[in-house]
Design an enzyme around this catalytic site. Structure first.
Site, PDB file in Angstrom:
ATOM      1  N   CYS A   1       0.847  -1.194   0.000  1.00  0.00           N
ATOM      2  CA  CYS A   1       0.000   0.000   0.000  1.00  0.00           C
ATOM      3  C   CYS A   1       0.880   1.240   0.000  1.00  0.00           C
ATOM      4  O   CYS A   1       1.759   1.379   0.854  1.00  0.00           O
ATOM      5  CB  CYS A   1      -0.916   0.003   1.221  1.00  0.00           C
ATOM      6  SG  CYS A   1      -1.951   1.488   1.352  1.00  0.00           S
TER       7      CYS A   1
ATOM      8  N   CYS B   1      -1.053   6.427   6.356  1.00  0.00           N
ATOM      9  CA  CYS B   1      -2.113   5.781   7.120  1.00  0.00           C
ATOM     10  C   CYS B   1      -1.533   5.067   8.340  1.00  0.00           C
ATOM     11  O   CYS B   1      -0.468   4.458   8.268  1.00  0.00           O
ATOM     12  CB  CYS B   1      -2.834   4.790   6.205  1.00  0.00           C
ATOM     13  SG  CYS B   1      -4.014   3.733   7.033  1.00  0.00           S
TER      14      CYS B   1
ATOM     15  N   CYS C   1      -8.012  -0.227   0.084  1.00  0.00           N
ATOM     16  CA  CYS C   1      -7.258  -0.738   1.220  1.00  0.00           C
ATOM     17  C   CYS C   1      -6.893  -2.190   0.917  1.00  0.00           C
ATOM     18  O   CYS C   1      -7.782  -3.046   0.842  1.00  0.00           O
ATOM     19  CB  CYS C   1      -8.076  -0.652   2.509  1.00  0.00           C
ATOM     20  SG  CYS C   1      -7.231  -1.364   3.950  1.00  0.00           S
TER      21      CYS C   1
ATOM     22  N   GLN D   1     -14.896 -12.323  15.024  1.00  0.00           N
ATOM     23  CA  GLN D   1     -13.498 -12.235  14.618  1.00  0.00           C
ATOM     24  C   GLN D   1     -13.364 -11.547  13.264  1.00  0.00           C
ATOM     25  O   GLN D   1     -14.150 -11.786  12.347  1.00  0.00           O
ATOM     26  CB  GLN D   1     -12.867 -13.624  14.570  1.00  0.00           C
ATOM     27  CG  GLN D   1     -12.679 -14.276  15.933  1.00  0.00           C
ATOM     28  CD  GLN D   1     -11.597 -13.603  16.755  1.00  0.00           C
ATOM     29  OE1 GLN D   1     -10.731 -12.894  16.234  1.00  0.00           O
ATOM     30  NE2 GLN D   1     -11.646 -13.819  18.064  1.00  0.00           N
TER      31      GLN D   1
ATOM     32  N   TYR E   1     -17.172 -13.543  28.403  1.00  0.00           N
ATOM     33  CA  TYR E   1     -17.074 -12.618  27.273  1.00  0.00           C
ATOM     34  C   TYR E   1     -17.521 -13.394  26.027  1.00  0.00           C
ATOM     35  O   TYR E   1     -16.825 -13.465  25.024  1.00  0.00           O
ATOM     36  CB  TYR E   1     -15.648 -12.088  27.104  1.00  0.00           C
ATOM     37  CG  TYR E   1     -15.032 -11.544  28.370  1.00  0.00           C
ATOM     38  CD1 TYR E   1     -15.244 -10.223  28.765  1.00  0.00           C
ATOM     39  CD2 TYR E   1     -14.225 -12.345  29.180  1.00  0.00           C
ATOM     40  CE1 TYR E   1     -14.677  -9.725  29.927  1.00  0.00           C
ATOM     41  CE2 TYR E   1     -13.654 -11.861  30.343  1.00  0.00           C
ATOM     42  CZ  TYR E   1     -13.881 -10.551  30.718  1.00  0.00           C
ATOM     43  OH  TYR E   1     -13.308 -10.061  31.871  1.00  0.00           O
TER      44      TYR E   1
ATOM     45  N   GLU F   1     -21.997 -12.403  28.938  1.00  0.00           N
ATOM     46  CA  GLU F   1     -21.674 -11.360  27.966  1.00  0.00           C
ATOM     47  C   GLU F   1     -22.329 -10.058  28.420  1.00  0.00           C
ATOM     48  O   GLU F   1     -23.491 -10.053  28.835  1.00  0.00           O
ATOM     49  CB  GLU F   1     -22.187 -11.765  26.576  1.00  0.00           C
ATOM     50  CG  GLU F   1     -22.221 -10.684  25.526  1.00  0.00           C
ATOM     51  CD  GLU F   1     -20.875 -10.056  25.269  1.00  0.00           C
ATOM     52  OE1 GLU F   1     -20.823  -8.818  25.150  1.00  0.00           O
ATOM     53  OE2 GLU F   1     -19.868 -10.799  25.188  1.00  0.00           O
TER      54      GLU F   1
ATOM     55  N   ASP G   1     -12.575 -14.965  26.532  1.00  0.00           N
ATOM     56  CA  ASP G   1     -12.085 -14.208  25.379  1.00  0.00           C
ATOM     57  C   ASP G   1     -12.317 -12.731  25.666  1.00  0.00           C
ATOM     58  O   ASP G   1     -13.207 -12.100  25.095  1.00  0.00           O
ATOM     59  CB  ASP G   1     -12.830 -14.662  24.117  1.00  0.00           C
ATOM     60  CG  ASP G   1     -12.302 -13.995  22.845  1.00  0.00           C
ATOM     61  OD1 ASP G   1     -11.302 -13.257  22.935  1.00  0.00           O
ATOM     62  OD2 ASP G   1     -12.894 -14.210  21.776  1.00  0.00           O
TER      63      ASP G   1
ATOM     64  N   CYS H   1      -6.231 -11.199  22.580  1.00  0.00           N
ATOM     65  CA  CYS H   1      -5.818 -10.396  21.437  1.00  0.00           C
ATOM     66  C   CYS H   1      -4.712  -9.408  21.801  1.00  0.00           C
ATOM     67  O   CYS H   1      -4.301  -8.613  20.955  1.00  0.00           O
ATOM     68  CB  CYS H   1      -7.011  -9.656  20.825  1.00  0.00           C
ATOM     69  SG  CYS H   1      -7.864  -8.561  21.962  1.00  0.00           S
TER      70      CYS H   1
END
Length: 395
Positions: free
Chosen positions: A74, A82, A159, A231, A260, A284, A327, A354
């Site tokens: 890119c 960016c 993108c 995801q 979660y 949740e 999660d 994550c």
């Protein structure tokens, strides 16, 4: 101390650090350098200096390139461009090596664990994977992404990491400046666009197309809020569900918690393991996600849903529990949630993370309660960025 903002330094680039940059040193200060790779010699322009022991900068000239350096796919993945990607200038296999180093370093520094880490690629390659993008309209009405650590909008023509075609119509038109746009491409290739406009200090959402996404994972078809949690990488949900199934090993007739839970991806896996004689508690905080989860898993009476903060719901949850899957968001679970989980005395805990730093901090808290990290897999679920997804087994 003199402010270095705008100063150009010549430095030898050191190791990778968490956050999409490498560490260099100049005149006794640490310089966090973007657009560089370990071992390179570069000229760095300081872009941020708040005083103290460190500052931040961009590699504006590479004097001695790494053999792992490539031309970014890119043209906007350059200094001043960016801020959406961190590692487009690195060959994809080397990106995974950098991420593996970060995960290993966080575990060592924050949890005292020495462990070799391998970051695995997901199916699909390093481009065309991002199924969810949040854009903002700049002063000229063109949609784009913000520059790194800035409110400045960099307009996009396309993108390369986004799912092909997902952004075409959004990028082709003009928007009210400041308008934010959420674009989702679902498992059937349908596009969903929501406009978020701030009017008199209040954010107003308007669905422009779609709204209910269809996804496919864990042997099920899912219907959910297109802008709720799922995801981002098309191959991630199925991959993580498979690992959760392998590691959870919830006993038939047993009990499990899915914390979660989102719309219940992992709860569906656990439900299959405990069977109709067992029970799965899905927790949740998002009420729309809970409603979607109840609808999607209506055929699994062993799954019960609770909406609320995890630590509060677990105060009244039946104990003990055999297996826990969690999660959490990027900040991790934290001490209160970890201690609520430990109070259930699970035999096994499967942690989907994550953020490697948050994972390592939580693993250290689990360790103080007698749980050890017995297995770990890491995945390049966000190619070209510094983000990495880990699945950890504690017992």
């Amino acid at each position: 101390m003199t402010n270095w903002l705008g100063r150009v330094l010549e430095v030898e680039v050191g190791p990778v650090a968490h956050g999409g940059h490498c560490v260099a040193r100049a005149d006794g200060r640490v310089v966090f350098v973007r657009h560089a790779l370990p071992g390179e010699r570069v000229r760095v322009e300081v872009t941020e200096d708040n005083g103290g022991s460190f500052c931040r900068g961009d590699a504006v000239e590479v004097l001695s390139p790494s053999p792992h350096r490539v031309t970014p796919p890119c043209p906007l993945a350059v200094p001043g461009g960016c801020g959406g990607c961190d590692w487009q200038h690195a060959a994809p296999p080397y990106q995974r090596e950098l991420k593996a180093s970060v995960v290993a370093e966080q575990l060592r520094r924050l949890a005292g664990i020495e462990r070799d880490v391998v970051v695995e690629a997901l199916d699909g390659g390093p481009l065309d994977w991002r199924s969810r993008v949040r854009l903002v309209a700049g002063p000229d009405g063109r949609a784009g992404l913000r520059a790194h650590h800035s409110h400045r909008v960099v307009p996009l023509e396309k993108c390369p990491i986004a799912v092909p075609g997902a952004l075409d119509d959004v990028l082709a038109r003009r928007w009210r400046p400041g308008t934010e746009l959420e674009v989702t491409s679902d498992g059937d290739g349908r596009r969903h666009v929501r406009e978020l406009a701030t009017v008199r200090g209040k954010v107003r959402a308007r669905q422009l197309s779609g709204g209910v996404a269809v996804q496919h994972a864990a042997g099920r078809d899912w219907s959910l809020d297109a802008h709720g949690f799922w995801q981002v990488h098309p191959a991630a949900a199925a991959t993580f569900a498979e690992i959760v199934g392998e590691w959870a090993q919830a006993p038939a007739g047993g009990s499990a918690w899915d914390l979660y839970a989102g719309v219940g991806l992992f709860a569906s896996v656990l439900a299959g393991q405990v069977g109709t004689a067992g029970r799965v508690l899905a927790v949740e905080s998002g009420r729309r996600a809970v409603a979607d989860g109840e609808r999607n898993l209506a055929d699994l009476p062993q799954v019960s849903w609770r909406a609320g903060r995890v630590e509060r719901v677990l105060e009244s949850a039946p104990k003990p529990v055999d297996v826990v899957v969690l999660d959490p968001p990027r900040k991790g679970a934290g001490r209160a949630v970890v201690e609520s989980i430990v109070a259930g005395s699970p035999d096994r805990i499967v942690y989907v993370a994550c953020d490697p730093a948050a994972l390592a901090r939580d693993v250290a808290i689990f360790a103080s309660h007698g749980y050890s990290l017995t297995d770990l897999r890491a995945f390049d679920a966000f190619p070209m960025t510094h983000h990495v997804e880990c699945v950890a087994l504690l017992s």
